[in-house]
Write a protein that holds these residues in place. Structure first.
Motif, PDB file in Angstrom:
ATOM      1  N   ARG A  35       0.917  -1.422  -0.049  1.00  0.00           N
ATOM      2  CA  ARG A  35       0.017   0.015  -0.047  1.00  0.00           C
ATOM      3  C   ARG A  35       0.933   1.380   0.094  1.00  0.00           C
ATOM      4  O   ARG A  35       0.586   2.317  -0.751  1.00  0.00           O
ATOM      5  CB  ARG A  35      -0.729  -0.036   1.268  1.00  0.00           C
ATOM      6  N   GLN A  36       1.888   1.230   0.697  1.00  0.00           N
ATOM      7  CA  GLN A  36       2.696   2.246   0.988  1.00  0.00           C
ATOM      8  C   GLN A  36       3.521   2.513  -0.366  1.00  0.00           C
ATOM      9  O   GLN A  36       3.549   3.819  -0.969  1.00  0.00           O
ATOM     10  CB  GLN A  36       3.900   2.325   1.840  1.00  0.00           C
ATOM     11  N   ARG A  37       3.861   1.452  -1.127  1.00  0.00           N
ATOM     12  CA  ARG A  37       4.516   1.632  -2.535  1.00  0.00           C
ATOM     13  C   ARG A  37       3.366   2.197  -3.553  1.00  0.00           C
ATOM     14  O   ARG A  37       3.814   3.090  -4.378  1.00  0.00           O
ATOM     15  CB  ARG A  37       5.197   0.348  -3.011  1.00  0.00           C
ATOM     16  N   VAL A  38       2.433   1.704  -3.576  1.00  0.00           N
ATOM     17  CA  VAL A  38       1.189   2.229  -4.405  1.00  0.00           C
ATOM     18  C   VAL A  38       0.887   3.764  -4.119  1.00  0.00           C
ATOM     19  O   VAL A  38       1.173   4.634  -5.025  1.00  0.00           O
ATOM     20  CB  VAL A  38      -0.105   1.610  -4.300  1.00  0.00           C
ATOM     21  N   ARG A  39       0.925   4.083  -2.781  1.00  0.00           N
ATOM     22  CA  ARG A  39       0.607   5.588  -2.661  1.00  0.00           C
ATOM     23  C   ARG A  39       1.946   6.528  -2.999  1.00  0.00           C
ATOM     24  O   ARG A  39       1.766   7.404  -3.580  1.00  0.00           O
ATOM     25  CB  ARG A  39       0.727   5.706  -0.734  1.00  0.00           C
ATOM     26  N   PHE A  40       3.128   5.805  -2.671  1.00  0.00           N
ATOM     27  CA  PHE A  40       4.379   6.625  -3.314  1.00  0.00           C
ATOM     28  C   PHE A  40       4.583   6.890  -4.859  1.00  0.00           C
ATOM     29  O   PHE A  40       4.743   7.740  -5.254  1.00  0.00           O
ATOM     30  CB  PHE A  40       5.624   6.252  -2.594  1.00  0.00           C
ATOM     31  N   HIS A  41       4.165   5.892  -5.492  1.00  0.00           N
ATOM     32  CA  HIS A  41       3.974   5.957  -6.926  1.00  0.00           C
ATOM     33  C   HIS A  41       2.964   6.782  -7.536  1.00  0.00           C
ATOM     34  O   HIS A  41       3.381   7.566  -8.298  1.00  0.00           O
ATOM     35  CB  HIS A  41       3.470   4.509  -7.487  1.00  0.00           C
ATOM     36  N   ASN A  42       1.754   6.800  -6.967  1.00  0.00           N
ATOM     37  CA  ASN A  42       0.686   7.968  -7.102  1.00  0.00           C
ATOM     38  C   ASN A  42       1.349   9.333  -6.497  1.00  0.00           C
ATOM     39  O   ASN A  42       1.202  10.248  -7.408  1.00  0.00           O
ATOM     40  CB  ASN A  42      -0.490   7.692  -6.441  1.00  0.00           C
ATOM     41  N   ALA A  43       2.149   9.367  -5.484  1.00  0.00           N
ATOM     42  CA  ALA A  43       2.630  10.521  -5.185  1.00  0.00           C
ATOM     43  C   ALA A  43       3.654  11.206  -6.147  1.00  0.00           C
ATOM     44  O   ALA A  43       3.380  12.414  -6.287  1.00  0.00           O
ATOM     45  CB  ALA A  43       3.222  10.486  -3.747  1.00  0.00           C
ATOM     46  N   VAL A  44       4.320  10.428  -6.598  1.00  0.00           N
ATOM     47  CA  VAL A  44       5.457  10.901  -7.556  1.00  0.00           C
ATOM     48  C   VAL A  44       4.837  11.519  -8.932  1.00  0.00           C
ATOM     49  O   VAL A  44       5.257  12.316  -9.236  1.00  0.00           O
ATOM     50  CB  VAL A  44       6.439   9.620  -7.945  1.00  0.00           C
TER      51      VAL A  44
END
Length: 93
Positions: A35-44
């Motif tokens: 979930r954190q990786r998905v969030r950071f992908h979206n954030a980038v």
């Protein structure tokens, strides 16, 4: 994306325990890490598009920009503000 593993159980038709096990087996990581990786992908993507850090933090489940920035820097090795700068530098070249 602030859904918990338990929130996904009804959509997936499986128990939280089964989903947790499948995340480990199939992705070699736990749900929280995924979930954190998905969030950071979206954030980038959002940061590169010029969205403010506070908005990106809120849109990705963080209560404050400072909490988001600290977690982002720890996971990604750069601050969120550096993402927009890198994108602008690449575009100018």
């Amino acid at each position: 994306m602030s859904l918990t593993l338990e929130d996904w159980t009804s959509s997936a038709g499986a128990s939280a325990r089964t989903l947790a096990r499948l995340f480990k087996q199939q992705l070699n990581m736990g749900f929280a890490v995924w979930r954190q990786r998905v969030r950071f992908h979206n954030a980038v993507e959002a940061l590169a598009a010029g969205q403010p850090i506070a908005r990106v933090a809120r849109d990705n489940g963080y209560r404050s920009a400072s909490a988001f920035s600290a977690a982002f820097r720890k996971a990604m090795g750069v601050s969120p503000s550096a993402i927009g700068t890198v994108e602008r530098d690449v575009s100018a070249a």
